[in-house]
Scaffold this active site. Structure first.
Site, mmCIF file in Angstrom:
data_model
loop_
_atom_site.group_PDB
_atom_site.id
_atom_site.type_symbol
_atom_site.label_atom_id
_atom_site.label_comp_id
_atom_site.label_asym_id
_atom_site.label_seq_id
_atom_site.Cartn_x
_atom_site.Cartn_y
_atom_site.Cartn_z
ATOM 1 N N GLU A 40 0.844 -1.202 0.000
ATOM 2 C CA GLU A 40 0.000 0.000 0.000
ATOM 3 C C GLU A 40 0.878 1.250 0.000
ATOM 4 O O GLU A 40 0.849 2.054 0.944
ATOM 5 C CB GLU A 40 -0.940 -0.001 1.202
ATOM 6 C CG GLU A 40 -2.017 -1.050 1.099
ATOM 7 C CD GLU A 40 -3.077 -0.950 2.183
ATOM 8 O OE1 GLU A 40 -2.813 -0.302 3.213
ATOM 9 O OE2 GLU A 40 -4.161 -1.518 2.012
ATOM 10 N N GLU A 69 -6.368 -7.576 -0.649
ATOM 11 C CA GLU A 69 -6.842 -7.581 0.745
ATOM 12 C C GLU A 69 -8.298 -7.149 0.778
ATOM 13 O O GLU A 69 -8.694 -6.232 0.052
ATOM 14 C CB GLU A 69 -6.088 -6.544 1.592
ATOM 15 C CG GLU A 69 -4.635 -6.790 1.821
ATOM 16 C CD GLU A 69 -4.029 -5.681 2.700
ATOM 17 O OE1 GLU A 69 -4.782 -4.999 3.432
ATOM 18 O OE2 GLU A 69 -2.813 -5.490 2.628
#
Ligand code: GAL
Length: 658
Positions: free
Chosen positions: A158, A312
Site C-alpha cells: 500500500e 486484501e
C-alpha cells in the site's frame, strides 16, 4: 498496462480464481505453521502473500541476514501446493535502521518528524532509505529467483498509505528536480503557478519548498503539483524495486497493492497501472454497499477491464474505524463475489490468522482467535468451495457497458482544495451518487479513468470535472460530435491543469459544448436545499444558469428564491449526441428522477421487477446477480444455467449465471 501478465502457475494447472491472504508466519511459533497449512488446504487456499512486514526478521541488523525461516515456510507452502506472492519486505523499516539513519523518517507539513514504532515511516525520496530497501529487494530476488513456489512479487505494501506526503528536505530537493523537469524554466513555473499573486514570484528553483504549513492558503498550483509529485515519488520507488525484480527474476510477474477505496486518492493509479504486470487492490468497506462495487469498478477501470487481484479485504470487522462491527451473515461471501463480478480473479484477505498481539489483534481474519470452529472459518471454507467452481469465469474481461462514469483523480484533488466556493464539496461522493442512481435503475456502468478512450460508450457521465486541460476538452468535444452523450455537473470545466480559470464564464472549458453560461457559483448553506421543477431538490451547490444556445432543452428549473425560473438541468442536442449539465447536487434519488432523460435510450438489461434490487455485473458471457436487499428475490426472467446459486436469490446473496 505494459501488458497483462497474471500469476505464474505450473503447467497443466486448471484455471481457478486464486484464494488466500496475507500470511504472517513470523508472528507465530513453528508448530502453528503446520496447522496453518492444514487449514489452508481445508479452505482451498492456493496463494498467500508473505514477508510484507518482515524486514526486521530477515535483516535483524545491518549486514546480518536470516533467510532460514523464510526458506522453510516457502518450502512448506510449496510442498502443499500453495503459491507464494512474495513481498519485497520493504514496507516498514526496522528500528536499527531508523536509529542509525533518522534522516529517512518522514516530516509532516508542520515540521514534525514522525517516529518509528508504527509502520511505513520512511520518506519516499530518501536516497538512504532507497539504498537499504533496494539491497533487501536484491537479496530476496537473488535467493528466490528460481523457487517454483513464487507466483508473483508484491512490491512494498500500500505505497503511500501513511507516508504519501512528506515535507522533508529530501522531498524539497526531489520536488525541485521534478518541477525543473516539468517546467524547464523558472519563468514557466512562475506563469503556471500564477506567482504574480501575493508576491510569490520565484527567482530560481532553489527557492521552492513543498507546501509546508504557511501563514494562510498555500499557492493552489503548488499544492496540486506537490500532490502529483508525491504520487510520482512513490511510483519511482515502485519502479526502482520492480527493475531489480525484472532483472533478476524476469519470469515472475510484479504487482503492488493499490488502495482504491473510499476517500483514498494520493496515488495516480491510472498511471501506476502501466508499471506493473497486473493490478491489485485492497478494499475495506467504509461507506456501505455501493461504495464496494463502485471501488471494484474503479479498480477494473485501472486494469482496463482485464482481470485484477483482490489483495486484501476483510472477512468481518476491521480494527481502525471508530466502531468496528462484524459483517452480517452472507456478507463475507457476497462482498467477495462482488469483487469477482467486477473482475477479480484472485480473492485474498488481510489476513490468514488473526494476530494475538499488536495493533491489529481485533482485525478479523480467515482463522479468527476462536480458531476453525467459528462462523467466519466455515464461511471461508464455503467461499473457497464456491471460487473453485468458477473456472469458467477466470481470465474473462469485465464486459464493457453502455455507460461510463469518467473518474478523474486530478479533478478530485483539485476540486477539494482550500479557498473554493464551498469546502463541503466531495468529488468521490458525487461520483458515488451517480453510481448508486445507475444501480437503482438497474443500469450497468464502467468507471473509466480520465484520458482513456471513450469509444463504445453511449453515455459518459463526468461528475465535478473541475480540471479540464485543453486535450480533455478536445476529447469530450470529439466524443459528443461523434454521437456520444456527455453528462457533467456543477463545478466542472473550471480550470486547466495549472489551476488557472478558463475565462469568459463557467463552466469554462465546457461552456460552448454545454451551451450554457454561469456568471457566479452559488453554494448552499448546510441543510439548505433548492426545490426543482421536476419535484426533486438540490443541495450543496446551485448556479444561475443562462442558456446561451437556443437549441438547449431545459430539463428542470429552480423554483424558488433568487434562482426561481432559472435553468437547473439542461441538455444540448449536438447532431446525434448531446451534452447535459446538472448545476446542483441532486443526490442519488434526485439523479434517479432525471436519469431517463439523460441516458439517451440506454435501458436496464434486467427484468423490471429486479431493477434496483439486484446489481448486475458481467464478465465475458457470465452474469453476476447480486442481491442489494435484505429480502429474498425470485430471479424471474433470468435465462441461462446457474454456475452458482439458484433462481431464488437469498438476502445478501449472489447468483452467477452463464
Ligand atoms: C491495510 C494493510 C494491512 C492491514 C490492513 C488492515 O491497510 O495493507 O497490512 O493493516 O490494512 O485493514
Amino acid at each position: 498496462m505494459t501488458g497483462h501478465r497474471w500469476l505464474r502457475t505450473p503447467d497443466g494447472t486448471a484455471p481457478r480464481i486464486s484464494y488466500g491472504a496475507d500470511y504472517n508466519p513470523d508472528q507465530w511459533p513453528r508448530e502453528v505453521w503446520d496447522e496453518d497449512v492444514r487449514l489452508m488446504k481445508e479452505a482451498g487456499v492456493d496463494v498467500v502473500s508473505i514477508a510484507i512486514f518482515s524486514w526486521a526478521r530477515i535483516q535483524p541488523a545491518e549486514g546480518v541476514w536470516d533467510f532460514a525461516w523464510l526458506d522453510e515456510i516457502i518450502d512448506l507452502l510449496h510442498a502443499n501446493g500453495i503459491g507464494v506472492d512474495l513481498a519485497t519486505a520493504t514496507a516498514s523499516p526496522p528500528p536499527w535502521l531508523t536509529m542509525k539513519h533518522p534522516e529517512i523518517l518522514p516530516v509532516t507539513a508542520d515540521g514534525v518528524t514522525l517516529t518509528q514504532g508504527g509502520r511505513q515511516h520512511w520518506r519516499p525520496t530518501s536516497p538512504v532509505f532507497r539504498a537499504y530497501a533496494l539491497e533487501m529487494v536484491e537479496k530476496l530476488a537473488e535467493r528466490y529467483a528460481e523457487h517454483p513456489a513464487i507466483v508473483a512479487w508484491h512490491v512494498s505494501n500500500e505505497l503511500g498509505c501513511h507516508n504519501a506526503y512528506d515535507y522533508s528536505d529530501d522531498a524539497a530537493r526531489a520536488f525541485r528536480l521534478w518541477l525543473a523537469e516539468r517546467y524547464g524554466t523558472i519563468e514557466a513555473l512562475n506563469h503556471a503557478w500564477g506567482t504574480a499573486f501575493w508576491s510569490q514570484r520565484y527567482g530560481s528553483f532553489e527557492e521552492i519548498l513543498p507546501p509546508r504549513t504557511a501563514a494562510t492558503f498555500p499557492n493552489p498550483t503548488q499544492q496540486r503539483d506537490f500532490i502529483r509529485f508525491s504520487s510520482d515519488a512513490l511510483k519511482d520507488h515502485l519502479i526502482a524495486e520492480r527493475e531489480i525484480l525484472n532483472r533478476l527474476t524476469p519470469g515472475v510477474p510484479v504487482t503492488t497493492n493499490f488502495m482504491v477505496m473510499g476517500e483514498t486518492r494520493h496515488a495516480d493509479y491510472a498511471d501506476w497501472a502501466g508499471e506493473i504486470d497486473f493490478v491489485s487492490n485492497d478494499h475495506y468497506v467504509t461507506e456501505g454497499r455501493d461504495e464496494l462495487s463502485f471501488s471494484a469498478a474503479v479498480t477494473s477501470g485501472f486494469a482496463r477491464r482485464r482481470p485484477w487481484y483482490l489483495m486484501e479485504h476483510s472477512t468481518s470487522a476491521v480494527n481502525w474505524q471508530p466502531i468496528n462491527r462484524p459483517k452480517r451473515p452472507g456478507e463475507l461471501i457476497r462482498d467477495s463475489l462482488t469483487h469477482v463480478a467486477h473482475g477479480a480473479d484472485a480473492v485474498c484477505y488481510f489476513q490468514w490468522r488473526q494476530s494475538a498481539a499488536g495493533a491489529e489483534k481485533f482485525h478479523s481474519s480467515m482463522v479468527p482467535h476462536g480458531g476453525a470452529d467459528t462462523r467466519v472459518f466455515r464461511d471461508v471454507v464455503e467461499l473457497g468451495r464456491i471460487l473453485r467452481s468458477l473456472g469458467e469465469v477466470v481470465g474473462s474481461d469485465r464486459a464493457q457497458s453502455d455507460v461510463a462514469i469518467l473518474f478523474d483523480w486530478d479533478s478530485w484533488r483539485g476540486a477539494e482544495l482550500d479557498s473554493h466556493p464551498s469546502e463541503k464539496l466531495r468529488y468521490q461522493r458525487e461520483a458515488l451518487d451517480w453510481w448508486t442512481a445507475l444501480l437503482d435503475a438497474g443500469v450497468r456502468a464502467d468507471v473509466v479513468p480520465a484520458g482513456d478512450a471513450l469509444d463504445g460508450y453511449r453515455v459518459v457521465i463526468a461528475p465535478v470535472l473541475y480540471s479540464v486541460p485543453a486535450a480533455l476538452r478536445a476529447q469530450l468535444e470529439g466524443y459528443v460530435a461523434g454521437g456520444g452523450n456527455l453528462v457533467t455537473t456543477y463545478f466542472s470545466g473550471v480550470v486547466d491543469e495549472n489551476d488557472h480559470a478558463w475565462l469568459g464564464g463557467y463552466p469554462g472549458a465546457l461552456r460552448e459544448l454545454l451551451g450554457v453560461r454561469v456568471e457566479e457559483y452559488r453554494p448552499l448553506w448546510d441543510g439548505e436545499t433548492e426545490p426543482l421543477s421536476n419535484g426533486t431538490s438540490g443541495s450543496l451547490w446551485s448556479e444561475p444558469v443562462d442558456v446561451v444556445d437556443p437549441a438547449v432543452e431545459v430539463l428542470a428549473t429552480y423554483t424558488s428564491g433568487d434562482l426561481a425560473g432559472g435553468a437547473a438541468i439542461t441538455r444540448r442536442p449536438v447532431g446525434s449526441g448531446s451534452a447535459a449539465y446538472v448545476s446542483t447536487r441532486l443526490g442519488a434519488e434526485g439523479i434517479a428522477a432525471v436519469l431517463p432523460a439523460l441516458l439517451a435510450g440506454v435501458e436496464s438489461e434486467l427484468p423490471e421487477p429486479l431493477r434496483g434490487r439486484v446489481e448486475l455485473a458481467v464478465r465475458g458471457d457470465v452474469r453476476f446477480l447480486i442481491n442489494r436487499t435484505d429480502d429474498e428475490i425470485a430471479l424471474d426472467g433470468i435465462e441461462g444455467s446457474y454456475l452458482y446459486g439458484g433462481a431464488q436469490l437469498p438476502a445478501r446473496g449472489v447468483a452467477i449465471v452463464a
